[in-house]
Design a protein around this motif. Structure first.
Motif, PDB file in Angstrom:
ATOM      1  N   LEU A 229      -2.571   7.853   3.140  1.00 10.39           N
ATOM      2  CA  LEU A 229      -1.490   7.235   4.232  1.00 10.39           C
ATOM      3  C   LEU A 229      -1.156   8.865   5.013  1.00 10.39           C
ATOM      4  O   LEU A 229      -0.579   8.809   5.654  1.00 10.39           O
ATOM      5  CB  LEU A 229      -0.514   6.824   4.058  1.00 10.39           C
ATOM      6  CG  LEU A 229      -0.541   5.639   2.734  1.00 10.39           C
ATOM      7  CD1 LEU A 229       0.995   4.969   2.321  1.00 10.39           C
ATOM      8  CD2 LEU A 229      -0.647   4.535   3.546  1.00 10.39           C
ATOM      9  N   GLY A 230      -2.608   9.259   5.096  1.00  6.12           N
ATOM     10  CA  GLY A 230      -2.613  10.661   5.660  1.00  6.12           C
ATOM     11  C   GLY A 230      -2.964  11.747   5.550  1.00  6.12           C
ATOM     12  O   GLY A 230      -3.466  12.001   3.753  1.00  6.12           O
ATOM     13  N   ASP A 231      -2.839  12.856   6.080  1.00  8.14           N
ATOM     14  CA  ASP A 231      -2.513  14.648   5.331  1.00  8.14           C
ATOM     15  C   ASP A 231      -1.397  15.008   4.726  1.00  8.14           C
ATOM     16  O   ASP A 231      -2.029  15.892   4.146  1.00  8.14           O
ATOM     17  CB  ASP A 231      -2.945  15.005   6.870  1.00  8.14           C
ATOM     18  CG  ASP A 231      -3.974  14.468   7.805  1.00  8.14           C
ATOM     19  OD1 ASP A 231      -5.073  14.358   7.103  1.00  8.14           O
ATOM     20  OD2 ASP A 231      -3.778  14.979   8.226  1.00  8.14           O
ATOM     21  N   ASP A 232      -0.434  14.633   4.045  1.00 10.24           N
ATOM     22  CA  ASP A 232       0.704  14.621   3.459  1.00 10.24           C
ATOM     23  C   ASP A 232       0.428  14.451   2.216  1.00 10.24           C
ATOM     24  O   ASP A 232       0.958  14.771   1.336  1.00 10.24           O
ATOM     25  CB  ASP A 232       2.367  14.433   3.511  1.00 10.24           C
ATOM     26  CG  ASP A 232       1.815  12.532   3.771  1.00 10.24           C
ATOM     27  OD1 ASP A 232       0.892  12.472   3.614  1.00 10.24           O
ATOM     28  OD2 ASP A 232       2.304  11.832   4.336  1.00 10.24           O
ATOM     29  N   GLY A 233      -1.279  14.068   1.482  1.00 12.43           N
ATOM     30  CA  GLY A 233      -1.704  13.051   0.692  1.00 12.43           C
ATOM     31  C   GLY A 233      -0.539  11.754  -0.216  1.00 12.43           C
ATOM     32  O   GLY A 233      -0.964  11.730  -0.989  1.00 12.43           O
ATOM     33  N   ALA A 234      -0.026  10.968   0.751  1.00  3.23           N
ATOM     34  CA  ALA A 234       0.275   9.809   0.114  1.00  3.23           C
ATOM     35  C   ALA A 234      -0.670   9.147   0.080  1.00  3.23           C
ATOM     36  O   ALA A 234      -1.615   8.784   0.912  1.00  3.23           O
ATOM     37  CB  ALA A 234       1.399   9.956   1.369  1.00  3.23           C
ATOM     38  N   GLU A 235       0.025   8.345  -0.523  1.00  5.58           N
ATOM     39  CA  GLU A 235      -1.191   7.639  -0.622  1.00  5.58           C
ATOM     40  C   GLU A 235      -0.753   5.636  -0.717  1.00  5.58           C
ATOM     41  O   GLU A 235       0.763   5.721  -1.440  1.00  5.58           O
ATOM     42  CB  GLU A 235      -1.781   7.322  -2.333  1.00  5.58           C
ATOM     43  CG  GLU A 235      -3.311   8.963  -2.276  1.00  5.58           C
ATOM     44  CD  GLU A 235      -3.596   8.602  -3.204  1.00  5.58           C
ATOM     45  OE1 GLU A 235      -5.412   9.100  -3.398  1.00  5.58           O
ATOM     46  OE2 GLU A 235      -2.942   8.521  -4.668  1.00  5.58           O
TER      47      GLU A 235
ATOM     48  N   ARG B  11       1.882 -10.131  -2.563  1.00  2.39           N
ATOM     49  CA  ARG B  11       1.361  -8.742  -3.242  1.00  2.39           C
ATOM     50  C   ARG B  11       1.771  -8.008  -3.115  1.00  2.39           C
ATOM     51  O   ARG B  11       3.602  -7.736  -2.154  1.00  2.39           O
ATOM     52  CB  ARG B  11      -0.250  -8.316  -2.093  1.00  2.39           C
ATOM     53  CG  ARG B  11      -0.857  -9.359  -1.672  1.00  2.39           C
ATOM     54  CD  ARG B  11      -1.548  -9.101  -2.961  1.00  2.39           C
ATOM     55  NE  ARG B  11      -3.526  -9.664  -2.617  1.00  2.39           N
ATOM     56  CZ  ARG B  11      -3.578 -11.089  -2.322  1.00  2.39           C
ATOM     57  NH1 ARG B  11      -2.124 -11.700  -2.260  1.00  2.39           N
ATOM     58  NH2 ARG B  11      -4.613 -11.811  -2.417  1.00  2.39           N
ATOM     59  N   ILE B  12       2.164  -6.482  -4.558  1.00  2.00           N
ATOM     60  CA  ILE B  12       3.549  -5.721  -3.708  1.00  2.00           C
ATOM     61  C   ILE B  12       1.731  -4.206  -4.386  1.00  2.00           C
ATOM     62  O   ILE B  12       1.223  -4.152  -5.403  1.00  2.00           O
ATOM     63  CB  ILE B  12       4.141  -5.979  -5.334  1.00  2.00           C
ATOM     64  CG1 ILE B  12       5.284  -4.608  -5.111  1.00  2.00           C
ATOM     65  CG2 ILE B  12       3.153  -5.631  -6.907  1.00  2.00           C
ATOM     66  CD1 ILE B  12       6.161  -4.737  -6.339  1.00  2.00           C
ATOM     67  N   TYR B  13       2.647  -3.063  -3.682  1.00  4.61           N
ATOM     68  CA  TYR B  13       1.813  -1.707  -3.476  1.00  4.61           C
ATOM     69  C   TYR B  13       2.961  -0.548  -3.097  1.00  4.61           C
ATOM     70  O   TYR B  13       3.991  -0.698  -2.791  1.00  4.61           O
ATOM     71  CB  TYR B  13       1.027  -2.023  -2.569  1.00  4.61           C
ATOM     72  CG  TYR B  13      -0.210  -2.604  -1.920  1.00  4.61           C
ATOM     73  CD1 TYR B  13      -1.410  -3.154  -2.211  1.00  4.61           C
ATOM     74  CD2 TYR B  13       0.954  -4.035  -1.246  1.00  4.61           C
ATOM     75  CE1 TYR B  13      -1.715  -4.130  -2.165  1.00  4.61           C
ATOM     76  CE2 TYR B  13      -0.132  -5.133  -0.370  1.00  4.61           C
ATOM     77  CZ  TYR B  13      -1.540  -4.773  -1.348  1.00  4.61           C
ATOM     78  OH  TYR B  13      -3.080  -6.212  -0.987  1.00  4.61           O
ATOM     79  N   GLY B  14       2.550   0.263  -4.203  1.00  8.29           N
ATOM     80  CA  GLY B  14       2.974   1.401  -4.424  1.00  8.29           C
ATOM     81  C   GLY B  14       3.035   2.008  -3.468  1.00  8.29           C
ATOM     82  O   GLY B  14       1.338   2.710  -2.983  1.00  8.29           O
ATOM     83  N   ILE B  15       3.602   3.537  -3.008  1.00  7.66           N
ATOM     84  CA  ILE B  15       3.621   4.841  -2.297  1.00  7.66           C
ATOM     85  C   ILE B  15       3.828   5.648  -3.423  1.00  7.66           C
ATOM     86  O   ILE B  15       4.665   5.489  -3.856  1.00  7.66           O
ATOM     87  CB  ILE B  15       4.383   5.218  -1.272  1.00  7.66           C
ATOM     88  CG1 ILE B  15       4.655   2.829  -0.285  1.00  7.66           C
ATOM     89  CG2 ILE B  15       4.147   6.147  -0.561  1.00  7.66           C
ATOM     90  CD1 ILE B  15       5.392   3.534   1.138  1.00  7.66           C
TER      91      ILE B  15
ATOM     92  N   THR C 284       6.667   3.087   6.987  1.00  8.17           N
ATOM     93  CA  THR C 284       5.749   2.648   8.791  1.00  8.17           C
ATOM     94  C   THR C 284       4.582   3.215   8.354  1.00  8.17           C
ATOM     95  O   THR C 284       3.579   1.799   8.794  1.00  8.17           O
ATOM     96  CB  THR C 284       5.934   3.427   9.744  1.00  8.17           C
ATOM     97  OG1 THR C 284       7.731   3.675   9.880  1.00  8.17           O
ATOM     98  CG2 THR C 284       5.400   2.993  11.586  1.00  8.17           C
ATOM     99  N   ARG C 285       3.807   3.368   7.651  1.00 12.04           N
ATOM    100  CA  ARG C 285       2.082   4.334   7.733  1.00 12.04           C
ATOM    101  C   ARG C 285       1.779   2.981   6.431  1.00 12.04           C
ATOM    102  O   ARG C 285       0.836   2.389   6.572  1.00 12.04           O
ATOM    103  CB  ARG C 285       2.133   4.851   7.291  1.00 12.04           C
ATOM    104  CG  ARG C 285       2.634   6.106   8.355  1.00 12.04           C
ATOM    105  CD  ARG C 285       1.513   7.516   7.762  1.00 12.04           C
ATOM    106  NE  ARG C 285       2.665   8.180   6.729  1.00 12.04           N
ATOM    107  CZ  ARG C 285       2.553   9.561   6.189  1.00 12.04           C
ATOM    108  NH1 ARG C 285       1.808   9.911   6.033  1.00 12.04           N
ATOM    109  NH2 ARG C 285       4.362  10.203   6.082  1.00 12.04           N
ATOM    110  N   ALA C 286       2.914   2.665   5.028  1.00  8.16           N
ATOM    111  CA  ALA C 286       2.203   1.620   4.503  1.00  8.16           C
ATOM    112  C   ALA C 286       1.851   0.081   4.917  1.00  8.16           C
ATOM    113  O   ALA C 286       1.514  -0.940   4.690  1.00  8.16           O
ATOM    114  CB  ALA C 286       2.405   1.921   3.115  1.00  8.16           C
ATOM    115  N   ALA C 287       2.620  -0.124   5.670  1.00  6.93           N
ATOM    116  CA  ALA C 287       3.374  -1.725   6.469  1.00  6.93           C
ATOM    117  C   ALA C 287       1.967  -2.043   7.085  1.00  6.93           C
ATOM    118  O   ALA C 287       1.847  -2.555   7.401  1.00  6.93           O
ATOM    119  CB  ALA C 287       4.822  -2.037   7.259  1.00  6.93           C
ATOM    120  N   ARG C 288       1.119  -0.760   7.676  1.00  8.40           N
ATOM    121  CA  ARG C 288       0.286  -0.477   8.896  1.00  8.40           C
ATOM    122  C   ARG C 288       0.056  -1.568   7.834  1.00  8.40           C
ATOM    123  O   ARG C 288      -1.548  -2.364   8.319  1.00  8.40           O
ATOM    124  CB  ARG C 288       0.194   0.450   9.718  1.00  8.40           C
ATOM    125  CG  ARG C 288       1.094   0.380  10.915  1.00  8.40           C
ATOM    126  CD  ARG C 288       0.972   1.529  11.861  1.00  8.40           C
ATOM    127  NE  ARG C 288       1.964   1.936  12.799  1.00  8.40           N
ATOM    128  CZ  ARG C 288       2.805   2.524  13.515  1.00  8.40           C
ATOM    129  NH1 ARG C 288       1.973   4.154  12.630  1.00  8.40           N
ATOM    130  NH2 ARG C 288       3.307   2.910  13.761  1.00  8.40           N
TER     131      ARG C 288
END
Length: 185
Positions: free
Chosen positions: A6-12, A68-72, A111-115
């Motif tokens: 999800l970006g450079d901050d290590g989020a997945e 569906r369900i996704y974790g951040i 916002t990033r995950a929803a995109r």
């Protein structure tokens, strides 16, 4: 299992599955009061069995292509998630939603995950309309809908009961042609 950066901050962003019920419950426990202000997840999942059953329902929805369900995750810790509470590929509609524990708020994670999931729904599953239902009091979630390019369709007055209090629901949506145009711009 796959993970989407999800970006450079290590989020997945990763699927959230029944075998992760213990981690999911620990996450809810860290943010229970914060999450439950607007989202009933924390009220539904109060122990390991109920957390596992909740995630199993979403595994069944994934198997039947109805949700569906996704974790951040940030730095290996589950901090929130996004989901398709409903998905009807025949009608081309889906309802997206989200939640976060307080330590993860304000970083753009939802916002990033929803995109990612909306793009998948529109481009891969042929979804025409993605809806976002939110309490008018939930400014953070309304701001996500705006950042996603959604339009406020209207207000359902007194349609929801959360923790014994009747409230309104704002309906926001984005249509596939709008989504594609915004991505191309």
């Amino acid at each position: 299992m796959f993970a989407i950066s999800l970006g450079d901050d290590g989020a997945e962003l990763r699927p959230l599955e029944p075998w992760q019920a213990e981690e999911y419950l620990a996450h809810l426990d860290r943010g229970r009061d914060y999450i439950s202000r607007y989202v009933p997840l924390a009220d539904v999942c109060h122990d390991l069995d109920s957390a596992r059953a909740f995630l199993q329902r979403y595994a069944e929805k994934a198997a039947t292509d109805t949700g569906r369900i996704y974790g951040i995750w940030t730095d290996g810790t589950l901090v929130g998630g996004v989901l398709f509470r409903t998905m009807d590929t025949g009608r081309g509609t889906a309802e997206a939603g989200c939640w976060l524990e307080p330590a993860a708020a304000g970083k753009g994670l939802v916002t990033r995950a929803a995109r990612v999931i909306i793009d998948w729904a529109v481009e891969e599953r042929g979804i025409h309309r993605v809806e976002w239902q939110v309490s008018p009091l939930n400014t953070a979630s309304i701001n996500v809908a705006k950042r996603l390019g959604m339009t406020r369709d209207g207000l359902l007055r007194g349609n929801d009961v959360h923790r014994g209090v009747r409230g309104d629901t704002e309906i926001w949506s984005v249509l596939a042609p709008e989504w594609r145009a915004a991505r191309a711009a």
